[in-house]
Design a protein around this motif. Structure first.
Motif: not given
Lengths: 315, 129
Positions: A182-198
């Motif tokens: 889903x990423x666009x080439x050359x673009x940074x990641x959108x400002x989301x939060x990624x976490x370990x699933x607990x």
């Protein structure tokens, strides 16, 4: 007398007002659509030493008024619902006065405007959660692909993606491949939060006055128990008692954040534990919609909150 | 708003986005005393609960319809799937509206305030006495 502020037809506001009505409590209600119109707040904080009675003022209606000294506590749902805000200078001034009242009122307030800001940044909250003795999930906020890849690959299973702020979001589990695709080439990641699933059991603990802990467990296979139907699951809410050390950690956390009504999302480890450091805290909701939990788990949150807000200062 | 209607008005998670949208019932008149205001609040609550009752009844009917359709034909299943998609779209739209609204109301102000520092918290506490 308890002051309630918010839209009368916002669900939780209506639910709490109904409780106050049914239990015949003295209350004053300010619908936010009246702020700057039929209702004006007068605040006076004169120079001088701190102390009870320093903040003076009143809630003014066209033909009557109630002095702040008659109020025992405040419950605010201002800004909730989708009420059209009036943009007049008078309305904006009264909204600012209301925020100041929530912050400066000497009695209990659920919740103060500044205290609610902590939910605007989950990483900010995590500092308080860790200080209270609870665990937090391994987390990556935003970041570059160079940081994301080793983070995601080091986890046991796909990471969970969720809002980093108080924006509403559906918690989802995303694969490395899907995120990359889903990423666009050359673009940074959108400002989301990624976490370990607990893994473990979802527990919601409502803490009133950093003292009373009312908890329930959400039994479901869904990742986000608030929306189980979206993944074809059901949810069952059941009242539960937290181990005392965990309950005490929740009280510490509420106190540290300065919130008189907190909705703390916890994960109980598989098999249970009474050690707070084994429990993961996902976030603290500083404007919790407690009605759903009260209705489905039978927790007397409205009563405990009303008792807390209705107790005169110093008694 | 009677106890009976309250008990009947149990809200499910899928109702929340739809029902969380306020603005269906007008702000109660403020009257000439706290007692008059509370009377107006009770009338507004009754109206609110009545609206919720209508939504709840519609949902129950929809659920029954879905089950019947599912039991009868595959076409029913297809219709149900579409209904679920529409429901999801409606919920997404409700979330989007709520987020937009929240962003308009609080976004820039909250961002400008930044995190609450201990010093600020102490200063507020001192002001409260």
């Amino acid at each position: 007398m308890i002051l309630v502020m918010g839209p009368v037809d916002e669900l939780v506001t209506a639910f709490f007002l109904k409780h106050l009505t049914d239990t015949k409590r003295e209350y004053l209600f300010v619908d936010e659509r009246h702020l700057g119109g039929d209702v004006r707040l007068e605040l006076d904080l004169p120079q001088g030493p701190s102390g009870k009675g320093r903040l003076r003022g009143a809630v003014h209606f066209p033909t009557w008024r109630v002095g702040l000294e008659e109020l025992t506590g405040i419950y605010s749902r201002l800004g909730t619902g989708n009420v059209e805000q009036r943009k007049t200078p008078e309305a904006r001034a009264e909204q600012a006065h209301a925020a100041a009242l929530l912050d400066l009122f000497p009695g209990p307030v659920a919740n103060r405007a500044t205290a609610m800001l902590s939910n605007g940044s989950k990483p900010c909250q995590y500092a308080a959660i860790l200080a209270a003795g609870l665990r937090v999930p391994d987390t990556l906020v935003g970041g570059t692909w160079e940081r994301w890849e080793p983070f995601a690959r080091a986890l046991d299973g796909d990471p969970v993606i969720k809002s980093v702020s108080d924006e509403r979001s559906l918690v989802k589990q995303v694969s490395w491949e899907a995120t990359r695709a889903s990423a666009r080439p050359g673009q940074a990641l959108a400002p989301h939060q990624f976490q370990q699933r607990i893994h473990g059991t979802n527990i919601r603990a409502h803490v009133v006055g950093a003292r009373h802990v009312l908890a329930c467990r959400a039994e479901t296979q869904a990742l986000d128990y608030r929306h189980p139907d979206m993944t074809g699951h059901t949810v069952s809410l059941r009242a539960t008692e937290l181990p005392e050390p965990v309950a005490e950690a929740c009280r510490r956390l509420s106190r540290a954040l300065g919130v008189d009504l907190a909705g703390i999302d916890l994960i109980e480890p598989p098999g249970g534990s009474s050690r707070p450091e084994d429990w993961v805290c996902l976030e603290v909701n500083t404007c919790p919609g407690f009605m759903w939990f009260e209705q489905n788990a039978g927790l007397p949150i409205a009563r405990v909150l009303a008792d807390f807000l209705g107790t005169p200062l110093g008694s | 708003m009677s106890n009976q209607s309250t008990d009947a008005g149990l809200i499910s998670s899928q109702d929340l986005p739809k029902l969380a949208e306020a603005g269906h019932v007008a702000a109660p008149t403020v009257g000439n005393s706290a007692a008059e205001l509370r009377e107006a609040v009770q009338a507004a609550l009754a109206e609110q609960w009545s609206l919720m009752g209508i939504i709840d009844t519609g949902k129950k009917a929809s659920d029954l319809g879905k089950k019947a359709a599912d039991a009868l034909t595959d076409k029913g299943k297809e219709i149900e799937d579409k209904a679920i998609h529409r429901e999801k779209d409606a919920r997404d739209e409700a979330h989007r509206k709520m987020n937009d609204d929240k962003a308009k109301k609080h976004g820039r102000e909250a961002g400008a305030h930044g995190a609450t520092t201990n010093a600020f918290a102490r200063a507020l506490s001192e002001l409260r006495g």
